[in-house]
Design a protein around this motif. Structure first.
Motif, mmCIF file in Angstrom:
data_model
loop_
_atom_site.group_PDB
_atom_site.id
_atom_site.type_symbol
_atom_site.label_atom_id
_atom_site.label_comp_id
_atom_site.label_asym_id
_atom_site.label_seq_id
_atom_site.Cartn_x
_atom_site.Cartn_y
_atom_site.Cartn_z
ATOM 1 N N GLN A 74 0.827 -1.202 0.000
ATOM 2 C CA GLN A 74 0.000 0.000 0.000
ATOM 3 C C GLN A 74 0.864 1.256 0.000
ATOM 4 N N ALA A 75 2.065 1.154 0.585
ATOM 5 C CA ALA A 75 2.946 2.309 0.691
ATOM 6 C C ALA A 75 3.942 2.375 -0.461
ATOM 7 N N LEU A 76 3.705 1.530 -1.492
ATOM 8 C CA LEU A 76 4.653 1.463 -2.604
ATOM 9 C C LEU A 76 3.978 1.800 -3.932
ATOM 10 N N GLY A 77 4.745 2.414 -4.825
ATOM 11 C CA GLY A 77 4.291 2.555 -6.199
ATOM 12 C C GLY A 77 5.337 1.934 -7.091
ATOM 13 N N LEU A 78 4.907 1.214 -8.126
ATOM 14 C CA LEU A 78 5.886 0.538 -8.978
ATOM 15 C C LEU A 78 5.778 1.003 -10.414
ATOM 16 N N PHE A 79 6.920 1.384 -10.960
ATOM 17 C CA PHE A 79 7.037 1.666 -12.384
ATOM 18 C C PHE A 79 7.817 0.478 -12.946
ATOM 19 N N PRO A 80 7.094 -0.469 -13.556
ATOM 20 C CA PRO A 80 7.752 -1.739 -13.862
ATOM 21 C C PRO A 80 8.457 -1.723 -15.214
ATOM 22 N N ASP A 81 9.275 -2.718 -15.400
ATOM 23 C CA ASP A 81 9.918 -2.927 -16.685
ATOM 24 C C ASP A 81 9.746 -4.387 -17.041
ATOM 25 N N PRO A 82 9.047 -4.759 -18.105
ATOM 26 C CA PRO A 82 8.265 -3.890 -18.999
ATOM 27 C C PRO A 82 7.008 -3.314 -18.339
ATOM 28 N N PHE A 83 6.350 -2.381 -19.048
ATOM 29 C CA PHE A 83 5.303 -1.577 -18.411
ATOM 30 C C PHE A 83 4.070 -2.362 -17.997
ATOM 31 N N GLY A 84 3.688 -3.386 -18.770
ATOM 32 C CA GLY A 84 2.473 -4.138 -18.445
ATOM 33 C C GLY A 84 1.202 -3.332 -18.639
ATOM 34 N N LEU A 85 1.101 -2.637 -19.773
ATOM 35 C CA LEU A 85 -0.128 -1.869 -20.049
ATOM 36 C C LEU A 85 -1.231 -2.811 -20.523
ATOM 37 N N TYR A 86 -2.478 -2.403 -20.298
ATOM 38 C CA TYR A 86 -3.615 -3.086 -20.918
ATOM 39 C C TYR A 86 -3.963 -2.334 -22.188
ATOM 40 N N GLU A 87 -3.689 -2.941 -23.307
ATOM 41 C CA GLU A 87 -3.795 -2.228 -24.587
ATOM 42 C C GLU A 87 -5.219 -1.791 -24.906
ATOM 43 N N ARG A 88 -6.185 -2.481 -24.349
ATOM 44 C CA ARG A 88 -7.571 -2.167 -24.701
ATOM 45 C C ARG A 88 -8.184 -1.132 -23.771
ATOM 46 N N LEU A 89 -7.438 -0.725 -22.732
ATOM 47 C CA LEU A 89 -7.944 0.310 -21.839
ATOM 48 C C LEU A 89 -7.308 1.647 -22.198
ATOM 49 N N THR A 90 -7.988 2.732 -21.851
ATOM 50 C CA THR A 90 -7.396 4.052 -22.040
ATOM 51 C C THR A 90 -6.553 4.370 -20.803
ATOM 52 N N PRO A 91 -5.607 5.320 -20.918
ATOM 53 C CA PRO A 91 -4.820 5.668 -19.727
ATOM 54 C C PRO A 91 -5.701 6.044 -18.545
ATOM 55 N N ARG A 92 -6.812 6.756 -18.828
ATOM 56 C CA ARG A 92 -7.680 7.167 -17.718
ATOM 57 C C ARG A 92 -8.235 5.947 -16.996
ATOM 58 N N GLU A 93 -8.709 4.952 -17.763
ATOM 59 C CA GLU A 93 -9.259 3.736 -17.142
ATOM 60 C C GLU A 93 -8.168 2.937 -16.432
ATOM 61 N N TYR A 94 -7.020 2.873 -17.091
ATOM 62 C CA TYR A 94 -5.899 2.097 -16.578
ATOM 63 C C TYR A 94 -5.420 2.660 -15.238
ATOM 64 N N VAL A 95 -5.194 3.965 -15.220
ATOM 65 C CA VAL A 95 -4.653 4.592 -14.016
ATOM 66 C C VAL A 95 -5.677 4.524 -12.887
ATOM 67 N N ARG A 96 -6.951 4.735 -13.238
ATOM 68 C CA ARG A 96 -7.983 4.711 -12.208
ATOM 69 C C ARG A 96 -8.122 3.313 -11.605
ATOM 70 N N PHE A 97 -8.012 2.308 -12.476
ATOM 71 C CA PHE A 97 -8.098 0.925 -11.991
ATOM 72 C C PHE A 97 -7.034 0.655 -10.929
ATOM 73 N N PHE A 98 -5.801 1.082 -11.229
ATOM 74 C CA PHE A 98 -4.724 0.815 -10.260
ATOM 75 C C PHE A 98 -4.869 1.688 -9.017
ATOM 76 N N ALA A 99 -5.438 2.882 -9.185
ATOM 77 C CA ALA A 99 -5.674 3.732 -8.018
ATOM 78 C C ALA A 99 -6.642 3.037 -7.067
ATOM 79 N N GLU A 100 -7.722 2.472 -7.639
ATOM 80 C CA GLU A 100 -8.705 1.789 -6.792
ATOM 81 C C GLU A 100 -8.114 0.522 -6.188
ATOM 82 N N LEU A 101 -7.276 -0.138 -6.986
ATOM 83 C CA LEU A 101 -6.637 -1.349 -6.491
ATOM 84 C C LEU A 101 -5.735 -1.036 -5.300
#
Lengths: 244, 378
Positions: A74-101
């Motif tokens: 909970q106290a960590l944020g990860l910028f991974p390599d490779p990024f692990g994006l969901y290609e079918r989501l928009t950045p807004r959906e993607y970022v919000r999903f991880f925020a809620e997670l």
């Protein structure tokens, strides 16, 4: 604050970490510098509890990762390599999903997402699907994901790989902002310039161990070389696997 | 729970935009009932209303009465080569004389008995000739003052106990089979995409780096795949309801109607099956490193449920099958379709067993995702 203490980890036949100890302080950018295969990624994965150390422990803000992984993450944020994006989501959906997670409530997550997207000047691409994004756009999306929930500690794995100059600058400015706000930033890299330009403290790793710790200037002084590159090569005892 | 919902929403959003996942379910759910309908229509056409049979009859003028009899039963002579079957009936030259004298009159049936397509027509012609022969025999006995019943020591009567509904049951059994199987087909692509695909896209490690337990991860994925599978069931039920109404069942002497209460029962039965299908497919594809690898594993694994359901459809099954998952539910549903009482105990036991297997698989998956070997494919 991220602290690892006496980590040992064997992967297959390779002793990836052997007695690795260091700490990354709040309000500083700490660079984990080492040649390819030094154990940087293994070390970061252990900090996230994805790998279990054979010996030793990792702590996030005093929370032992092995004992309480959820609270530690909970106290960590990860910028991974490779990024692990969901290609079918928009950045807004993607970022919000991880925020809620990461534990934010719906409305707060929405606001935080909008804030981080404007902070990274991503409004134009915020509602386009990630498929077909350039490397720079991908990097920004991954970075937004890592910092959206304002974690105290941010870990970046090889963040500048494959980035053009403009994207690298965006990333650097962001990291400096985070430092100014008192976050603990730890990033791994094998790129000298990057480390020299950004880091308050450099942890030099080789063969799963810490071989030196200090500011870039201190490392130069310690080895008697003028450039960090020369100092680094002397510290790890070889010039293999290093990018200038 | 909140994190499961967050994950679940993400999975559905992601899946809904994945054309491959959506189409896989749609094609099956819409296509299968239509194909089945087409098959049944052809089948019914063949079974009912035997067409007029055209054959070659040589020396027809020597046996006018016989030819007339055959014509009244739909078998007649034709010279049109396009519709005439390759069957020849030769009336012997002595036929009228033999008939008049009360001797056995010779007719010869010439046909290729090894030709499967002709078998039915040959049997039909043979039966008609026998009937005619028996009729003529009775007439001769009566002419000699003998009761024809003395040469018929046995009188066989067949009472067909099959009700209209139970005849249709066999066919509906096949329909039920397609519905149960839709549970496995509809969610399969999503199951692969959300497990092996997640690993392929490098997002699995990222997910696990967040404050999310593997239990939450596993269940949100199971729920997502299950809802896709159930959507497939709803779709195939609706399509079937309309498609099967188009088939002229009344020609077979029974009616097939997917009543709303049956559709509801089918859906309820499908829920535990969908959970099993989801956890089975997910646990297999989490073992695979890539989408394609998972696909090839799953094709093999899906053979087991396929066999179970098939076995009970074709009733080649020993009794134990009625207490196994899938085949048990299939049999119970078939009983209902045949108009018999719902075997509640059987349905409950098999559904519970289905759920139990799903839970075990979910637990195994949960544990395996804690292993660094599985997550990083070390």
């Amino acid at each position: 604050m991220i602290k690892v203490n006496g980590l040992y980890k064997k992967i297959g036949q390779v002793q990836a970490l052997s007695n690795l100890s260091f700490e990354a302080r709040d309000g500083e950018i700490t660079g984990l510098l080492g040649p390819n295969g030094a154990g940087k990624t293994t070390c970061l994965r252990t900090v996230f509890g994805l790998l279990k150390p054979d010996e030793g422990f990792a702590e996030i803000d005093g929370i032992n990762v092995a004992d309480n992984p959820i609270a530690a993450k909970q106290a960590l944020g990860l910028f991974p390599d490779p990024f692990g994006l969901y290609e079918r989501l928009t950045p807004r959906e993607y970022v919000r999903f991880f925020a809620e997670l990461s534990g934010m409530e719906g409305a707060a997550a929405k606001d935080a997402t909008a804030r981080v997207l404007s902070q990274l000047k991503m409004e134009e691409i915020a509602d386009r699907r990630c498929k077909g994004f350039s490397q720079g756009q991908r990097m920004k999306t991954a970075l937004a994901q890592a910092i959206v929930h304002q974690p105290r500690n941010i870990i970046l794995d090889e963040p500048t790989r494959g980035l053009d100059v403009m994207s690298t600058r965006v990333l650097r400015d962001m990291l400096k902002d985070l430092r100014a706000q008192g976050h603990c930033v730890l990033f791994s890299s094998h790129v000298m310039q990057e480390v020299a330009a950004l880091c308050d403290r450099v942890i030099v790793m080789a063969r799963g161990q810490v071989v030196a710790v200090g500011s870039p200037a201190e490392l130069c002084a310690q080895t008697g070389h003028e450039s960090l590159e020369e100092a680094f090569i002397q510290l790890i005892g070889t010039d293999e696997g290093i990018a200038a | 729970m909140k994190r499961i919902m967050t994950m679940f929403r993400k999975e559905l959003l992601d899946a809904a935009r994945d054309k491959r996942s959506v189409m896989a379910g749609l094609y099956y759910a819409i296509g299968t009932p239509l194909i089945m309908c087409g098959l049944f229509m052809v089948l019914i056409n063949q079974l009912s209303s035997p067409d007029d049979l055209f054959i070659k009859i040589d020396n027809a003028d020597k046996a006018k009465d016989l030819v007339h009899y055959l014509e009244s039963k739909g078998v007649s002579h034709s010279d049109d080569a396009t519709k005439v079957k390759d069957i020849r009936l030769v009336i012997g030259d002595e036929y009228p004389a033999q008939m008049a004298k009360g001797e056995a009159a010779l007719v010869t049936l010439v046909a290729d008995n090894s030709d499967d397509k002709l078998q039915k027509s040959i049997r039909r012609l043979e039966a008609l000739l026998q009937q005619y022969s028996a009729e003529m025999g009775s007439l001769r006995l009566i002419a000699r003052g003998v009761d024809p019943r003395v040469v018929q020591p046995l009188k066989v009567e067949v009472e067909d106990q099959a009700t209209a509904d139970s005849k249709g049951g066999m066919i509906l059994g096949l329909a039920i089979f397609t519905m149960i199987y839709s549970v496995f087909i509809s969610g399969m692509n999503l199951a692969i995409d959300t497990s092996a695909g997640e690993r392929e896209r490098n997002s699995l490690a990222l997910l696990l780096s967040h404050p999310l337990s593997t239990r939450e991860l596993v269940w949100s994925k199971i729920l997502a795949v299950t809802s896709f599978a159930l959507l497939g069931v709803i779709l195939i039920l609706i399509v079937s309801k309309f498609a099967y109404a188009l088939v002229p069942w009344q020609q077979l002497g029974f009616a097939i109607n997917l009543s709303p209460s049956f559709m509801l029962l089918m859906f309820l039965v499908a829920v535990p099956i969908a959970l099993l299908a989801a956890s089975l497919q997910l646990s297999v594809s989490f073992m695979a490193k890539t989408f394609k690898e998972a696909q090839s594993y799953l094709t093999i694994v899906l053979f087991v449920p396929l066999m179970l359901v098939m076995a009970s459809t074709y009733q080649v099954a020993p009794d134990v099958l009625s207490w196994l998952p899938l085949s048990g539910q299939q049999q119970a549903l078939m009983e209902v379709v045949k108009g018999k009482e719902l075997p509640l105990a059987q349905l409950l036991v098999t559904s519970a067993a289905t759920l139990a297997i799903a839970l075990v698989l979910a637990l195994v998956m949960e544990r395996s995702l804690k292993s660094e070997k599985v997550v990083f494919g070390l």
